[in-house]
Design a protein around this motif. Structure first.
Motif, PDB file in Angstrom:
ATOM      1  N   GLU A   4       5.360  -6.869   0.276  1.00 52.98           N
ATOM      2  CA  GLU A   4       5.340  -5.542   0.886  1.00 52.98           C
ATOM      3  C   GLU A   4       5.746  -4.468  -0.124  1.00 52.98           C
ATOM      4  N   VAL A   5       6.670  -4.778  -1.019  1.00 49.83           N
ATOM      5  CA  VAL A   5       7.040  -3.813  -2.064  1.00 49.83           C
ATOM      6  C   VAL A   5       5.845  -3.569  -2.983  1.00 49.83           C
ATOM      7  N   GLY A   6       5.148  -4.630  -3.351  1.00 50.73           N
ATOM      8  CA  GLY A   6       3.954  -4.492  -4.184  1.00 50.73           C
ATOM      9  C   GLY A   6       2.883  -3.675  -3.483  1.00 50.73           C
ATOM     10  N   THR A   7       2.696  -3.903  -2.192  1.00 51.95           N
ATOM     11  CA  THR A   7       1.709  -3.154  -1.428  1.00 51.95           C
ATOM     12  C   THR A   7       2.118  -1.693  -1.308  1.00 51.95           C
ATOM     13  N   LEU A   8       3.409  -1.438  -1.163  1.00 52.66           N
ATOM     14  CA  LEU A   8       3.905  -0.057  -1.144  1.00 52.66           C
ATOM     15  C   LEU A   8       3.544   0.649  -2.450  1.00 52.66           C
ATOM     16  N   VAL A   9       3.769  -0.013  -3.567  1.00 54.12           N
ATOM     17  CA  VAL A   9       3.442   0.575  -4.875  1.00 54.12           C
ATOM     18  C   VAL A   9       1.944   0.876  -4.954  1.00 54.12           C
ATOM     19  N   LEU A  10       1.112  -0.071  -4.534  1.00 54.89           N
ATOM     20  CA  LEU A  10      -0.338   0.145  -4.548  1.00 54.89           C
ATOM     21  C   LEU A  10      -0.726   1.334  -3.675  1.00 54.89           C
ATOM     22  N   ARG A  11      -0.142   1.422  -2.482  1.00 54.35           N
ATOM     23  CA  ARG A  11      -0.469   2.496  -1.553  1.00 54.35           C
ATOM     24  C   ARG A  11      -0.119   3.859  -2.132  1.00 54.35           C
ATOM     25  N   VAL A  12       1.083   3.980  -2.672  1.00 53.10           N
ATOM     26  CA  VAL A  12       1.538   5.271  -3.186  1.00 53.10           C
ATOM     27  C   VAL A  12       0.749   5.665  -4.443  1.00 53.10           C
ATOM     28  N   GLY A  57      -5.227  11.084   0.253  1.00 52.52           N
ATOM     29  CA  GLY A  57      -4.155  10.865  -0.719  1.00 52.52           C
ATOM     30  C   GLY A  57      -2.791  11.147  -0.113  1.00 52.52           C
ATOM     31  N   ILE A  58      -2.690  12.255   0.609  1.00 50.45           N
ATOM     32  CA  ILE A  58      -1.434  12.586   1.284  1.00 50.45           C
ATOM     33  C   ILE A  58      -1.109  11.520   2.329  1.00 50.45           C
ATOM     34  N   GLY A  59      -2.118  11.131   3.103  1.00 49.05           N
ATOM     35  CA  GLY A  59      -1.913  10.102   4.122  1.00 49.05           C
ATOM     36  C   GLY A  59      -1.402   8.795   3.534  1.00 49.05           C
ATOM     37  N   LEU A  60      -1.977   8.389   2.414  1.00 45.64           N
ATOM     38  CA  LEU A  60      -1.515   7.146   1.787  1.00 45.64           C
ATOM     39  C   LEU A  60      -0.082   7.289   1.266  1.00 45.64           C
ATOM     40  N   ILE A  61       0.231   8.405   0.670  1.00 45.31           N
ATOM     41  CA  ILE A  61       1.580   8.604   0.135  1.00 45.31           C
ATOM     42  C   ILE A  61       2.623   8.490   1.239  1.00 45.31           C
ATOM     43  N   ILE A  62       2.350   9.101   2.396  1.00 50.00           N
ATOM     44  CA  ILE A  62       3.323   9.034   3.496  1.00 50.00           C
ATOM     45  C   ILE A  62       3.103   7.820   4.386  1.00 50.00           C
ATOM     46  N   GLY A  63       2.019   7.098   4.135  1.00 46.71           N
ATOM     47  CA  GLY A  63       1.752   5.884   4.908  1.00 46.71           C
ATOM     48  C   GLY A  63       1.258   6.153   6.311  1.00 46.71           C
ATOM     49  N   PHE A  64       0.349   7.108   6.452  1.00 44.34           N
ATOM     50  CA  PHE A  64      -0.206   7.434   7.765  1.00 44.34           C
ATOM     51  C   PHE A  64      -1.709   7.210   7.747  1.00 44.34           C
ATOM     52  N   GLY A  65      -2.181   6.299   8.589  1.00 43.70           N
ATOM     53  CA  GLY A  65      -3.610   5.993   8.640  1.00 43.70           C
ATOM     54  C   GLY A  65      -4.088   5.190   7.452  1.00 43.70           C
ATOM     55  N   THR A  66      -3.215   4.367   6.918  1.00 44.83           N
ATOM     56  CA  THR A  66      -3.507   3.645   5.679  1.00 44.83           C
ATOM     57  C   THR A  66      -4.807   2.863   5.745  1.00 44.83           C
ATOM     58  N   ARG A  67      -5.024   2.131   6.808  1.00 47.94           N
ATOM     59  CA  ARG A  67      -6.222   1.287   6.875  1.00 47.94           C
ATOM     60  C   ARG A  67      -7.500   2.113   6.952  1.00 47.94           C
ATOM     61  N   PHE A 120       8.277   1.881   4.281  1.00 44.96           N
ATOM     62  CA  PHE A 120       8.450   3.313   4.031  1.00 44.96           C
ATOM     63  C   PHE A 120       7.186   4.090   4.400  1.00 44.96           C
ATOM     64  N   SER A 121       6.678   3.834   5.588  1.00 36.78           N
ATOM     65  CA  SER A 121       5.449   4.502   6.004  1.00 36.78           C
ATOM     66  C   SER A 121       5.591   5.066   7.409  1.00 36.78           C
ATOM     67  N   LEU A 122       4.834   6.097   7.672  1.00 39.12           N
ATOM     68  CA  LEU A 122       4.779   6.653   9.013  1.00 39.12           C
ATOM     69  C   LEU A 122       4.134   5.638   9.962  1.00 39.12           C
ATOM     70  N   ASP A 123       3.121   4.918   9.486  1.00 35.25           N
ATOM     71  CA  ASP A 123       2.510   3.859  10.298  1.00 35.25           C
ATOM     72  C   ASP A 123       3.554   2.829  10.742  1.00 35.25           C
ATOM     73  N   GLY A 124       4.401   2.401   9.808  1.00 39.98           N
ATOM     74  CA  GLY A 124       5.441   1.423  10.127  1.00 39.98           C
ATOM     75  C   GLY A 124       6.453   1.970  11.110  1.00 39.98           C
ATOM     76  N   PHE A 125       6.826   3.235  10.926  1.00 40.78           N
ATOM     77  CA  PHE A 125       7.766   3.876  11.852  1.00 40.78           C
ATOM     78  C   PHE A 125       7.170   3.933  13.252  1.00 40.78           C
ATOM     79  N   LEU A 126       5.911   4.351  13.351  1.00 41.03           N
ATOM     80  CA  LEU A 126       5.253   4.445  14.655  1.00 41.03           C
ATOM     81  C   LEU A 126       5.069   3.069  15.284  1.00 41.03           C
ATOM     82  N   LYS A 127       4.783   2.083  14.463  1.00 38.94           N
ATOM     83  CA  LYS A 127       4.606   0.715  14.967  1.00 38.94           C
ATOM     84  C   LYS A 127       5.927   0.190  15.539  1.00 38.94           C
ATOM     85  N   ARG A 128       7.009   0.395  14.802  1.00 38.80           N
ATOM     86  CA  ARG A 128       8.332  -0.051  15.281  1.00 38.80           C
ATOM     87  C   ARG A 128       8.733   0.713  16.535  1.00 38.80           C
TER      88      ARG A 128
END
Length: 138
Positions: A4-12, A57-67, A120-128
């Motif tokens: 997940e840390v590696g995926t976070l780096v890729l996303r950002v 780009g903004i969405g990926l940085i904040i982790g919103f709508g990643t997929r 560290f994503s908005l998607d993760g926050f909303l999911k939780r």
């Protein structure tokens, strides 16, 4: 956890890359629009690609709508490879860059499309948040 840390780096990093490229395109959008026409694409596509790059780009940085953003970015990369870079070859032809970087960005986008990125994503926050609401109601 390490995955997940590696995926976070890729996303950002993918988000920053597309945000910067989109902002660069936006500064010269009329020229980009003309260039799109010159390669046989409708000029409005320049605006669509630029918008996807900036907002995505903004969405990926904040982790919103990643997929979904990753799906659009993957489509842009396939288009760039097929329509623009394929004829130059993998490493380029001395006149134009090759498609090796586009392929790497495509691979990152596909990785995020398949697995998402919740650390560290908005998607993760909303999911939780939605999961905790369901468990409290039950």
């Amino acid at each position: 956890m390490r995955n997940e840390v590696g995926t976070l780096v890729l996303r950002v990093v993918l988000g920053i890359t597309f945000l910067v490229h989109g902002l660069q395109k936006f500064q010269t959008i009329d020229g980009i629009s003309g260039w799109f026409q010159s390669i046989g694409l409708p000029s409005f596509m320049a605006y669509a690609v630029t918008g996807i790059e900036i907002l995505g780009g903004i969405g990926l940085i904040i982790g919103f709508g990643t997929r979904i953003i990753s799906l659009f970015i993957a489509a842009i990369m396939v288009g760039a490879i097929v329509k623009v870079k394929l004829s130059a070859g993998f490493l380029g032809n001395g006149q134009m860059a090759g498609w090796e970087l586009d392929l790497a960005l495509l691979a990152v986008a596909v990785h995020l499309l398949i697995g998402g990125s919740y650390m560290f994503s908005l998607d993760g926050f909303l999911k939780r948040d939605s999961q905790s609401g369901i468990s409290e109601a039950a």
